[in-house]
Design a protein around this motif. Sequence first.
Motif, PDB file in Angstrom:
ATOM      1  N   ASP A   9     -68.420  -0.604  59.293  1.00 35.49           N
ATOM      2  CA  ASP A   9     -67.057  -0.767  58.770  1.00 35.49           C
ATOM      3  C   ASP A   9     -66.864  -2.178  58.216  1.00 35.49           C
ATOM      4  O   ASP A   9     -66.275  -2.362  57.149  1.00 35.49           O
ATOM      5  CB  ASP A   9     -66.012  -0.526  59.862  1.00 35.49           C
ATOM      6  CG  ASP A   9     -65.981   0.901  60.370  1.00 35.49           C
ATOM      7  OD1 ASP A   9     -66.333   1.833  59.619  1.00 35.49           O
ATOM      8  OD2 ASP A   9     -65.600   1.080  61.554  1.00 35.49           O
ATOM      9  N   LEU A  10     -67.351  -3.163  58.948  1.00 34.43           N
ATOM     10  CA  LEU A  10     -67.206  -4.556  58.521  1.00 34.43           C
ATOM     11  C   LEU A  10     -68.034  -4.844  57.269  1.00 34.43           C
ATOM     12  O   LEU A  10     -67.600  -5.587  56.388  1.00 34.43           O
ATOM     13  CB  LEU A  10     -67.594  -5.497  59.666  1.00 34.43           C
ATOM     14  CG  LEU A  10     -66.608  -5.502  60.834  1.00 34.43           C
ATOM     15  CD1 LEU A  10     -67.253  -6.078  62.083  1.00 34.43           C
ATOM     16  CD2 LEU A  10     -65.345  -6.260  60.473  1.00 34.43           C
ATOM     17  N   LEU A  13     -66.132  -3.297  54.440  1.00 35.61           N
ATOM     18  CA  LEU A  13     -64.940  -4.094  54.186  1.00 35.61           C
ATOM     19  C   LEU A  13     -65.275  -5.360  53.394  1.00 35.61           C
ATOM     20  O   LEU A  13     -64.540  -5.737  52.475  1.00 35.61           O
ATOM     21  CB  LEU A  13     -64.248  -4.450  55.500  1.00 35.61           C
ATOM     22  CG  LEU A  13     -62.900  -5.144  55.376  1.00 35.61           C
ATOM     23  CD1 LEU A  13     -61.888  -4.253  54.662  1.00 35.61           C
ATOM     24  CD2 LEU A  13     -62.391  -5.520  56.767  1.00 35.61           C
ATOM     25  N   ALA A  14     -66.382  -6.009  53.732  1.00 36.57           N
ATOM     26  CA  ALA A  14     -66.804  -7.208  53.000  1.00 36.57           C
ATOM     27  C   ALA A  14     -67.020  -6.885  51.524  1.00 36.57           C
ATOM     28  O   ALA A  14     -66.576  -7.632  50.639  1.00 36.57           O
ATOM     29  CB  ALA A  14     -68.068  -7.790  53.617  1.00 36.57           C
ATOM     30  N   ARG A  17     -63.593  -6.077  49.835  1.00 27.75           N
ATOM     31  CA  ARG A  17     -62.793  -7.285  49.594  1.00 27.75           C
ATOM     32  C   ARG A  17     -63.354  -8.076  48.411  1.00 27.75           C
ATOM     33  O   ARG A  17     -62.600  -8.659  47.631  1.00 27.75           O
ATOM     34  CB  ARG A  17     -62.727  -8.167  50.845  1.00 27.75           C
ATOM     35  CG  ARG A  17     -61.915  -7.563  51.969  1.00 27.75           C
ATOM     36  CD  ARG A  17     -60.449  -7.396  51.594  1.00 27.75           C
ATOM     37  NE  ARG A  17     -59.725  -6.656  52.595  1.00 27.75           N
ATOM     38  CZ  ARG A  17     -59.392  -5.360  52.512  1.00 27.75           C
ATOM     39  NH1 ARG A  17     -59.696  -4.666  51.442  1.00 27.75           N
ATOM     40  NH2 ARG A  17     -58.743  -4.767  53.481  1.00 27.75           N
ATOM     41  N   TYR A  39     -61.939 -13.521  52.657  1.00 31.21           N
ATOM     42  CA  TYR A  39     -61.983 -12.439  53.643  1.00 31.21           C
ATOM     43  C   TYR A  39     -63.275 -11.648  53.558  1.00 31.21           C
ATOM     44  O   TYR A  39     -63.729 -11.080  54.555  1.00 31.21           O
ATOM     45  CB  TYR A  39     -60.768 -11.516  53.514  1.00 31.21           C
ATOM     46  CG  TYR A  39     -59.721 -11.847  54.551  1.00 31.21           C
ATOM     47  CD1 TYR A  39     -59.991 -11.724  55.909  1.00 31.21           C
ATOM     48  CD2 TYR A  39     -58.477 -12.311  54.174  1.00 31.21           C
ATOM     49  CE1 TYR A  39     -59.045 -12.057  56.853  1.00 31.21           C
ATOM     50  CE2 TYR A  39     -57.516 -12.644  55.121  1.00 31.21           C
ATOM     51  CZ  TYR A  39     -57.813 -12.514  56.458  1.00 31.21           C
ATOM     52  OH  TYR A  39     -56.876 -12.848  57.400  1.00 31.21           O
ATOM     53  N   GLU A  42     -65.549 -13.616  55.762  1.00 28.86           N
ATOM     54  CA  GLU A  42     -65.181 -13.415  57.164  1.00 28.86           C
ATOM     55  C   GLU A  42     -65.665 -12.053  57.670  1.00 28.86           C
ATOM     56  O   GLU A  42     -66.240 -11.952  58.754  1.00 28.86           O
ATOM     57  CB  GLU A  42     -63.671 -13.526  57.344  1.00 28.86           C
ATOM     58  CG  GLU A  42     -63.251 -13.301  58.783  1.00 28.86           C
ATOM     59  CD  GLU A  42     -61.749 -13.324  58.980  1.00 28.86           C
ATOM     60  OE1 GLU A  42     -61.286 -12.577  59.877  1.00 28.86           O
ATOM     61  OE2 GLU A  42     -61.043 -14.058  58.268  1.00 28.86           O
ATOM     62  N   SER A  43     -65.447 -11.022  56.888  1.00 25.25           N
ATOM     63  CA  SER A  43     -65.868  -9.678  57.297  1.00 25.25           C
ATOM     64  C   SER A  43     -67.389  -9.596  57.428  1.00 25.25           C
ATOM     65  O   SER A  43     -67.905  -8.974  58.362  1.00 25.25           O
ATOM     66  CB  SER A  43     -65.373  -8.637  56.291  1.00 25.25           C
ATOM     67  OG  SER A  43     -63.972  -8.641  56.240  1.00 25.25           O
ATOM     68  N   LYS A  46     -68.424 -11.275  60.623  1.00 23.08           N
ATOM     69  CA  LYS A  46     -68.115 -10.430  61.781  1.00 23.08           C
ATOM     70  C   LYS A  46     -69.094  -9.265  61.882  1.00 23.08           C
ATOM     71  O   LYS A  46     -69.431  -8.832  62.984  1.00 23.08           O
ATOM     72  CB  LYS A  46     -66.660  -9.987  61.740  1.00 23.08           C
ATOM     73  CG  LYS A  46     -65.744 -11.184  62.041  1.00 23.08           C
ATOM     74  CD  LYS A  46     -64.285 -10.841  62.073  1.00 23.08           C
ATOM     75  CE  LYS A  46     -63.484 -12.089  62.471  1.00 23.08           C
ATOM     76  NZ  LYS A  46     -62.054 -11.857  62.549  1.00 23.08           N
ATOM     77  N   HIS A  70     -60.481 -16.697  62.212  1.00 19.83           N
ATOM     78  CA  HIS A  70     -60.724 -16.643  60.773  1.00 19.83           C
ATOM     79  C   HIS A  70     -61.564 -17.843  60.330  1.00 19.83           C
ATOM     80  O   HIS A  70     -61.883 -17.951  59.154  1.00 19.83           O
ATOM     81  CB  HIS A  70     -59.395 -16.659  60.014  1.00 19.83           C
ATOM     82  CG  HIS A  70     -58.490 -15.532  60.372  1.00 19.83           C
ATOM     83  ND1 HIS A  70     -58.685 -14.251  59.920  1.00 19.83           N
ATOM     84  CD2 HIS A  70     -57.388 -15.492  61.158  1.00 19.83           C
ATOM     85  CE1 HIS A  70     -57.738 -13.466  60.397  1.00 19.83           C
ATOM     86  NE2 HIS A  70     -56.933 -14.197  61.152  1.00 19.83           N
TER      87      HIS A  70
END
Length: 141
Positions: A9-10, A13-14, A17, A39, A42-43, A46, A70
């Motif tokens: 998922d991360l 998401l990266a 974004r 972001y 950040e994703s 993570k 963050h």
Amino acid sequence: KQVWMNRRDLQKLALIRMEEAQSLLKDSLYDGAYYLAGYAIESALKACIAKRTKRYEFPDKTRVNKSYTHDLNTLVDIAGIRPDLDQRVKQDPAFATNWTLAKDWSEDARYARHTELTAKDLIRAVSDHQSGVLAWLKTYW
């Protein structure tokens, strides 16, 4: 409502974004473009942290709590990739420039104005296929 995300998922998401940031840049929406490019990093970080979490492991509470930040530099440390980052910065001047542009991003960017140049610079720093921050993070996620 708490949202739980796994590594995949991360990762997705990266990438999403980053696409959104590039789309906003094309539409001259520089504030959002800059914000979402950060972001994406950040994703991705993570996702790197999630990869280090073992299945059925009861994770260390301090590590978990520190992951809810963050701050990109903190996330690099939690992901355990600081030595690799330092080495890459020494070996690749283009990557060093890109990391320098990216590392100071913060979620407070959502309240700031950003010029076309700062948005373009951050997006390039993140998305460069050779020496970009996201390309480097993909090797650890």
